[in-house]
Each structure stands twice: as C-alpha cells, then as structure tokens.
Design a protein around this motif. Structure first.
Motif, PDB file in Angstrom:
ATOM      1  N   LYS A 149       0.834  -1.202   0.000  1.00  0.00           N
ATOM      2  CA  LYS A 149       0.000   0.000   0.000  1.00  0.00           C
ATOM      3  C   LYS A 149       0.870   1.253   0.000  1.00  0.00           C
ATOM      4  CE  LYS A 149      -4.063   2.177   1.924  1.00  0.00           C
ATOM      5  NZ  LYS A 149      -5.247   2.041   2.794  1.00  0.00           N
ATOM      6  N   ALA A 150       1.993   1.212   0.724  1.00  0.00           N
ATOM      7  CA  ALA A 150       2.907   2.353   0.735  1.00  0.00           C
ATOM      8  C   ALA A 150       3.436   2.633  -0.664  1.00  0.00           C
ATOM      9  CB  ALA A 150       4.057   2.091   1.703  1.00  0.00           C
ATOM     10  N   VAL A 151       3.758   1.581  -1.403  1.00  0.00           N
ATOM     11  CA  VAL A 151       4.242   1.753  -2.772  1.00  0.00           C
ATOM     12  C   VAL A 151       3.155   2.373  -3.641  1.00  0.00           C
ATOM     13  CG1 VAL A 151       4.990   0.533  -4.851  1.00  0.00           C
ATOM     14  CG2 VAL A 151       5.966  -0.079  -2.630  1.00  0.00           C
ATOM     15  N   ARG A 152       1.927   1.922  -3.476  1.00  0.00           N
ATOM     16  CA  ARG A 152       0.829   2.490  -4.264  1.00  0.00           C
ATOM     17  C   ARG A 152       0.607   3.965  -3.924  1.00  0.00           C
ATOM     18  NH1 ARG A 152      -1.639  -2.614  -3.181  1.00  0.00           N
ATOM     19  NH2 ARG A 152      -2.867  -1.710  -1.486  1.00  0.00           N
ATOM     20  N   LEU A 153       0.746   4.318  -2.639  1.00  0.00           N
ATOM     21  CA  LEU A 153       0.499   5.690  -2.216  1.00  0.00           C
ATOM     22  C   LEU A 153       1.631   6.634  -2.604  1.00  0.00           C
ATOM     23  CD1 LEU A 153      -0.950   5.032   1.350  1.00  0.00           C
ATOM     24  CD2 LEU A 153      -2.200   5.970  -0.595  1.00  0.00           C
ATOM     25  N   ASP A 154       2.868   6.134  -2.568  1.00  0.00           N
ATOM     26  CA  ASP A 154       4.010   6.993  -2.860  1.00  0.00           C
ATOM     27  C   ASP A 154       5.087   6.167  -3.549  1.00  0.00           C
ATOM     28  OD1 ASP A 154       5.876   8.966  -3.028  1.00  0.00           O
ATOM     29  OD2 ASP A 154       5.932   9.439  -0.891  1.00  0.00           O
ATOM     30  N   GLU A 155       4.923   5.982  -4.850  1.00  0.00           N
ATOM     31  CA  GLU A 155       5.823   5.120  -5.614  1.00  0.00           C
ATOM     32  C   GLU A 155       7.230   5.692  -5.684  1.00  0.00           C
ATOM     33  OE1 GLU A 155       7.945   3.056  -8.591  1.00  0.00           O
ATOM     34  OE2 GLU A 155       7.444   5.202  -8.724  1.00  0.00           O
ATOM     35  N   LYS A 156       7.382   6.995  -5.496  1.00  0.00           N
ATOM     36  CA  LYS A 156       8.694   7.621  -5.622  1.00  0.00           C
ATOM     37  C   LYS A 156       9.449   7.719  -4.302  1.00  0.00           C
ATOM     38  CE  LYS A 156       7.567  10.336  -9.737  1.00  0.00           C
ATOM     39  NZ  LYS A 156       7.476  11.698 -10.331  1.00  0.00           N
ATOM     40  N   ASN A 157       8.929   7.113  -3.267  1.00  0.00           N
ATOM     41  CA  ASN A 157       9.593   7.119  -1.969  1.00  0.00           C
ATOM     42  C   ASN A 157      10.445   5.852  -1.844  1.00  0.00           C
ATOM     43  OD1 ASN A 157      10.327   7.027   0.749  1.00  0.00           O
ATOM     44  ND2 ASN A 157       8.383   7.909   1.425  1.00  0.00           N
ATOM     45  N   PRO A 158      11.769   5.964  -1.734  1.00  0.00           N
ATOM     46  CA  PRO A 158      12.598   4.757  -1.652  1.00  0.00           C
ATOM     47  C   PRO A 158      12.281   3.898  -0.439  1.00  0.00           C
ATOM     48  CG  PRO A 158      13.885   6.715  -1.122  1.00  0.00           C
ATOM     49  CD  PRO A 158      12.580   7.203  -1.660  1.00  0.00           C
ATOM     50  N   TYR A 159      11.822   4.527   0.644  1.00  0.00           N
ATOM     51  CA  TYR A 159      11.478   3.754   1.839  1.00  0.00           C
ATOM     52  C   TYR A 159      10.315   2.803   1.584  1.00  0.00           C
ATOM     53  CZ  TYR A 159      14.570   6.178   5.092  1.00  0.00           C
ATOM     54  OH  TYR A 159      15.671   6.654   5.750  1.00  0.00           O
ATOM     55  N   SER A 160       9.374   3.216   0.742  1.00  0.00           N
ATOM     56  CA  SER A 160       8.258   2.324   0.417  1.00  0.00           C
ATOM     57  C   SER A 160       8.768   1.036  -0.212  1.00  0.00           C
ATOM     58  CB  SER A 160       7.285   3.025  -0.539  1.00  0.00           C
ATOM     59  OG  SER A 160       6.714   4.173   0.048  1.00  0.00           O
ATOM     60  N   HIS A 161       9.696   1.176  -1.142  1.00  0.00           N
ATOM     61  CA  HIS A 161      10.235   0.008  -1.829  1.00  0.00           C
ATOM     62  C   HIS A 161      11.147  -0.802  -0.905  1.00  0.00           C
ATOM     63  CE1 HIS A 161       8.629   1.219  -5.727  1.00  0.00           C
ATOM     64  NE2 HIS A 161       8.922   2.457  -5.351  1.00  0.00           N
ATOM     65  N   TYR A 162      11.860  -0.122  -0.007  1.00  0.00           N
ATOM     66  CA  TYR A 162      12.662  -0.869   0.966  1.00  0.00           C
ATOM     67  C   TYR A 162      11.759  -1.704   1.872  1.00  0.00           C
ATOM     68  CZ  TYR A 162      15.205  -2.076   5.133  1.00  0.00           C
ATOM     69  OH  TYR A 162      15.732  -2.786   6.184  1.00  0.00           O
ATOM     70  N   ALA A 163      10.647  -1.113   2.327  1.00  0.00           N
ATOM     71  CA  ALA A 163       9.717  -1.868   3.177  1.00  0.00           C
ATOM     72  C   ALA A 163       9.218  -3.117   2.449  1.00  0.00           C
ATOM     73  CB  ALA A 163       8.543  -0.986   3.578  1.00  0.00           C
ATOM     74  N   LEU A 164       8.917  -2.958   1.159  1.00  0.00           N
ATOM     75  CA  LEU A 164       8.482  -4.110   0.373  1.00  0.00           C
ATOM     76  C   LEU A 164       9.606  -5.132   0.244  1.00  0.00           C
ATOM     77  CD1 LEU A 164       6.426  -5.580  -1.389  1.00  0.00           C
ATOM     78  CD2 LEU A 164       7.168  -4.152  -3.318  1.00  0.00           C
ATOM     79  N   ALA A 165      10.824  -4.658   0.065  1.00  0.00           N
ATOM     80  CA  ALA A 165      11.961  -5.567  -0.084  1.00  0.00           C
ATOM     81  C   ALA A 165      12.196  -6.384   1.177  1.00  0.00           C
ATOM     82  CB  ALA A 165      13.220  -4.779  -0.444  1.00  0.00           C
ATOM     83  N   ILE A 166      12.243  -5.715   2.340  1.00  0.00           N
ATOM     84  CA  ILE A 166      12.577  -6.432   3.570  1.00  0.00           C
ATOM     85  C   ILE A 166      11.444  -7.375   3.977  1.00  0.00           C
ATOM     86  CG2 ILE A 166      11.727  -4.679   5.191  1.00  0.00           C
ATOM     87  CD1 ILE A 166      15.031  -6.681   5.465  1.00  0.00           C
ATOM     88  N   CYS A 167      10.199  -6.982   3.728  1.00  0.00           N
ATOM     89  CA  CYS A 167       9.083  -7.890   4.015  1.00  0.00           C
ATOM     90  C   CYS A 167       9.106  -9.087   3.062  1.00  0.00           C
ATOM     91  CB  CYS A 167       7.749  -7.152   3.902  1.00  0.00           C
ATOM     92  SG  CYS A 167       7.417  -6.013   5.260  1.00  0.00           S
ATOM     93  N   SER A 168       9.442  -8.836   1.801  1.00  0.00           N
ATOM     94  CA  SER A 168       9.500  -9.930   0.823  1.00  0.00           C
ATOM     95  C   SER A 168      10.575 -10.945   1.203  1.00  0.00           C
ATOM     96  CB  SER A 168       9.778  -9.368  -0.578  1.00  0.00           C
ATOM     97  OG  SER A 168       8.734  -8.515  -1.000  1.00  0.00           O
ATOM     98  N   ILE A 169      11.682 -10.474   1.754  1.00  0.00           N
ATOM     99  CA  ILE A 169      12.747 -11.390   2.170  1.00  0.00           C
ATOM    100  C   ILE A 169      12.215 -12.372   3.201  1.00  0.00           C
ATOM    101  CG2 ILE A 169      14.877 -11.500   3.544  1.00  0.00           C
ATOM    102  CD1 ILE A 169      15.757  -8.941   2.018  1.00  0.00           C
TER     103      ILE A 169
END
Length: 505
Positions: free
Chosen positions: A329-349
């Motif tokens: 949801k963070a990625v959808r709300l703010d795709e240009k925020n690197p933290y959103s993608h980091y959160a997705l990365a660490i959760c995916s791990i």
C-alpha cells in the motif's frame, strides 16, 4: 491555517486530521484562490503517479467540505464550477514562514517535517581556483538530499546567499526557515582531497553528526558525486532518528498521524522486543487515522519484518503478511519514496519472495542512489536467493553509506555469511567481528563467528563462541530461516561447522 512546511491543517491551534490527498487538493486550491481549477489539474495535483477514477476527486472534495465546514456567511469554502471543476471561494492570507512572528503561538510544538539548509562549503585550500570544487560538492549534496522525500531541502539559490559570509546556525534557521544546517569545508593538496562536514541543530546549535572524508582526486566530478553520496547517505538516518525524538514525550490528545509515525520511529530505533511492538501499535494507529499517509504504511511494513526477523513474533506468517500488505500500500500511495520500496523488499525477504525483494531494492536504489537501506536489502535478497558473491558489493556499499545504524549488526552478519559462502572465510570473520561489536548479545552473530573460525582452523575461538551461544536466550524465531529454507546446502554447511565447534542442536 494550512501549513505547507509542516504538512498540517490547523483550526484554532489544533491539528485537523486530513489525509495526504486532501492536503494536496487543498494546497492546489488555495495557491490559486478564486480561480477555477479543472478536474484534470486537481487529479494531477493529488494523483500524479497513479491512474484513478474521477469519482475519487469528488469523494475527496466532499470530505474536505465536511472537514472545513461552512464559511461565516454560510457558503462553502470550495465552490463547484459547472463543466470545469472547483475553486477556493474564501480569502487567503499568506504568512512568511521565515518571520519570527509569522506563526501563532498555538502552533508551537506541532510536528513539522525536517528542513535542512546546506551552506556553501568553504574552500580552505589556499587556492581560489579550487572554489569550483567546494561549490560543486555543495550543489551535489543539495541534489542528493532532495531525493529523500520525508524532509525539505532549502534550494541552492537560497543557500548560496551565505557564500563567503560568516553566519551562525540560528541566523540561517531564522532567515531560511531551516531546522538543520549542514556546513563543511574542502581542502585539496596535490591529488588528495579532504572534506569535513557537520550537521547542526539550528535551534540549539548542538552538533548532531560530523564526518571527514579523504579521497584521491582523480576526476573532480567523480569525487563530487562520491562525497555527495556518502554525506547524503550518512546524515539521512541521523536526521530520521533525531526528528523522531521531540514527538515521543507529547500526549496532547491531538496527535496527528505524522506525530504517531515519528513516535513509532523513535521506538523502532531502540531495538528491542517491547520497543518494536510499541512501534507497531503506533504505526497501526497512524494507518487508521490517515489511511493515505504512505509513511505510516511503510513503517508498519518495516517493523513487521523486524519483529519476525528478530524472533519476537508469536504468529510470524500472519505478521509478515500484515507487513507485506502495508508495504504494498505504501508503494501504491508513494511510488517515488525509496522507503516504500525498501519496506516491500525487507518484508519480501521474510516472506521468502527473494526475487520480489531484489526488484524492490533495485527500484529503491534507482530512486535514490545514496539510499543505504536499498543497497543493504539488495545484498540480503541476493544472498538469501543463493547468490553469495553478488551479495557482497551491495552490502559493503550500504554499510559504507550507513556506518552508524544501530541495526548494523544484522547487516554485518549477512555480509559475513556472504563472504563465508563465497569461500572467503577471512573476510567473513572480519565482518562477523564488526557485527559482534555492534550487537554483542545477538546469537546469530556468534553462530557465524563460530563457522568462520572453524573454516579457518581456529577451533578454540570457535568453541568460545559456542559457549557464549549456550548462555544466550534461545530466540523464538530464526532470522536466517529464509536463507536456510532456500539454500539447504548452506544450512547443512553451517550445521557441520557448528558441530565441529561443539554445538549440538
């Protein structure tokens, strides 16, 4: 009062709970008072990075009207312009944020997003012709910092007013509306360059962070880029930790979602079971209070991954699912925020989705090349999916950018394992020792140390590590579970090494 610097809407000195989309729409309307703004223009203002139905605009406008209530004469603050869009029908008075008396006293203590001014670095080389290098480094740092979306950076033209002038941090803060000041100097001697820099809290004049960099001057632009990346990567986590402090002690009953996020990050950085669980409570509440605040969701993702990784979860599958949902949801709300993608990365791990983790980390780095956590997550994702040699470079780079993170014991331990599985036990031992320095009570570090010592034929040291492991609390979870699950041959290798050190499961 709509405070654009703080990202808050205030009525009678108290913050009003309004979502991020609502704030964006209100800002667009009040910046063009009495002018009719088309639906297309308003959609672009609030949903520039997403394709949504026009009905979303109508819903947000209706919510804003309800929130603002009627004007004193009974009319709406936001008027509908038939066949066009909407306009702000009230009067607008603009205050100067740099003036001491610009903001009413009731606003003192409200949360505000950090603002930083980068003063022109001083050329202390004794050679006026080297001034271009100092100016170039300053401009590169300003550009690098602007990639971090959660704090505001004073523009280059404003900062360079102070070039070759003697000013103190409080004066800069008053005149530019900056909360923090970054200042430094550049010295060149032959082919060597030294850059000294410090970050200062403008209100108290306290130094928050300082560092010195020494490099070979082989190509001016390459040096400028390298130093800018290091400075930006280092001060960003320092600012993040510092900014979370003031909100923790407040309990006014009027906490905004952003206040709650800041309080949660303070707890998050005090790494422990209770602080992580408390942080999660605050992030959950922030998500509920403002469902469109990307920061609330990305931090919920980050803390969920931490709770699972450290073994503090009673229901790891459920918790990591919550984290994944929040990160997406963070990625959808703010795709240009690197933290959103980091959160997705660490959760995916920790959801054993390593390919998705690597892609998310890649996107974070594309958005912000000096984003340390993006490089670290990239390295962890590469290792956990079985590419030990490919994990080393991003882990080393991330640790270089982020030397003082309190959770670096995790990243050093991952780096040590990458070296070990790549057949470089000596380098692995060095990294594992660094991990122990940062987190001496984390058992996985001692496991890795023991494995490295056995690989190098140093059995007495390995047995000492095993003895310490026996004295430590057995965690309820396994931080390396995804690694072992995906790479059973490495799991067997570690088990054999630990057995030689005297460890019995």
């Amino acid at each position: 009062m709509l405070d654009l610097l703080r990202g808050t809407l205030v009525r009678e000195g108290k913050p009003v709970a309004v979502g991020q989309k609502g704030l964006s729409l209100l800002q667009a309307l009040v910046e063009a008072p009495t002018q009719a703004l088309s639906r297309t223009a308003l959609m672009e203002a609030a949903w520039s990075d997403a394709v949504v139905e026009e009905s979303n605009l109508s819903v947000q406008i209706a919510a804003l009207r309800k929130l603002l209530g009627p004007q004193p004469d009974g009319s709406e603050w936001i008027a509908t312009v038939p066949r066009t869009g909407y306009r702000f029908a009230g009067s607008v008075h603009v205050l100067d944020p740099a003036a001491d008396d610009a903001l009413p006293s009731q606003l003192a203590g409200l949360s505000e997003r950090a603002s930083i001014a980068v003063l022109p670095f001083a050329n202390v080389s004794g050679d006026r012709e080297q001034a271009y290098l100092a100016d170039g480094i300053t401009e590169d740092i300003i550009t690098a910092l602007t990639r971090f979306r959660w704090f505001r950076v004073i523009g280059r033209n404003s900062s360079f007013v102070y070039k070759d002038k003697s000013v103190d941090s409080k004066q800069v803060a008053r005149e530019l509306g900056a909360r923090y000041v970054l200042e430094g100097s550049v010295r060149r001697s032959g082919q060597q360059i030294r850059v000294s820099t410090q970050l200062v809290d403008a209100a108290s004049a306290n130094q928050i962070w300082a560092e010195r960099y020494e490099m070979e001057l082989t190509e001016a632009f390459a040096v400028q880029d390298a130093i800018a990346e290091r400075v930006a990567g280092a001060i960003e986590p320092e600012l993040l930790k510092t900014e979370s402090l003031p909100a923790v002690g407040r309990n006014s009953g009027n906490a905004t979602a952003w206040d709650l996020v800041r309080q949660g990050t303070w707890h998050f950085h005090h790494v422990g079971r209770q602080t992580h669980l408390r942080g999660r409570e605050l992030f959950r509440l922030a998500c509920k209070l403002d469902p469109e605040l990307a920061e609330a969701h990305l931090w919920l993702g980050r803390v969920s991954a931490g709770i699972v990784a450290y073994g503090w979860s009673d229901k790891p599958a459920q918790d990591i699912r919550e984290g994944l949902d929040a990160a997406l949801k963070a990625v959808r709300l703010d795709e240009k925020n690197p933290y959103s993608h980091y959160a997705l990365a660490i959760c995916s791990i920790y959801a054993n989705a390593q390919e998705q983790a690597v892609l998310a980390a890649e996107r974070a780095i594309e958005i912000s090349p000096s984003f340390a956590l993006g490089h670290l997550a990239m390295g962890m994702g590469q290792l956990f999916r079985g590419s030990a040699s490919e994990a080393i470079a991003p882990l080393e780079h991330g640790l270089m950018l982020n030397r003082y993170d309190p959770q670096n014991f995790v990243w050093f331990n991952v780096l040590a394992l990458a070296y070990l599985f790549a057949g470089q036990a000596n380098e692995g031992l060095v990294a594992a020792i660094e991990a122990r320095k940062v987190g001496p009570t984390w058992r996985p570090t001692h496991e890795t140390l023991a494995c490295c010592y056995v690989s190098l034929g140093r059995l007495p040291e390995a047995r000492s590590c095993v003895e310490l492991m026996r004295e430590m609390e057995n965690p309820t979870g396994d931080a390396l579970a995804p690694l072992r699950l995906r790479n059973p041959h490495w799991a067997d290798q570690m088990a054999d090494l630990l057995k030689k050190a005297g460890w019995q499961q």
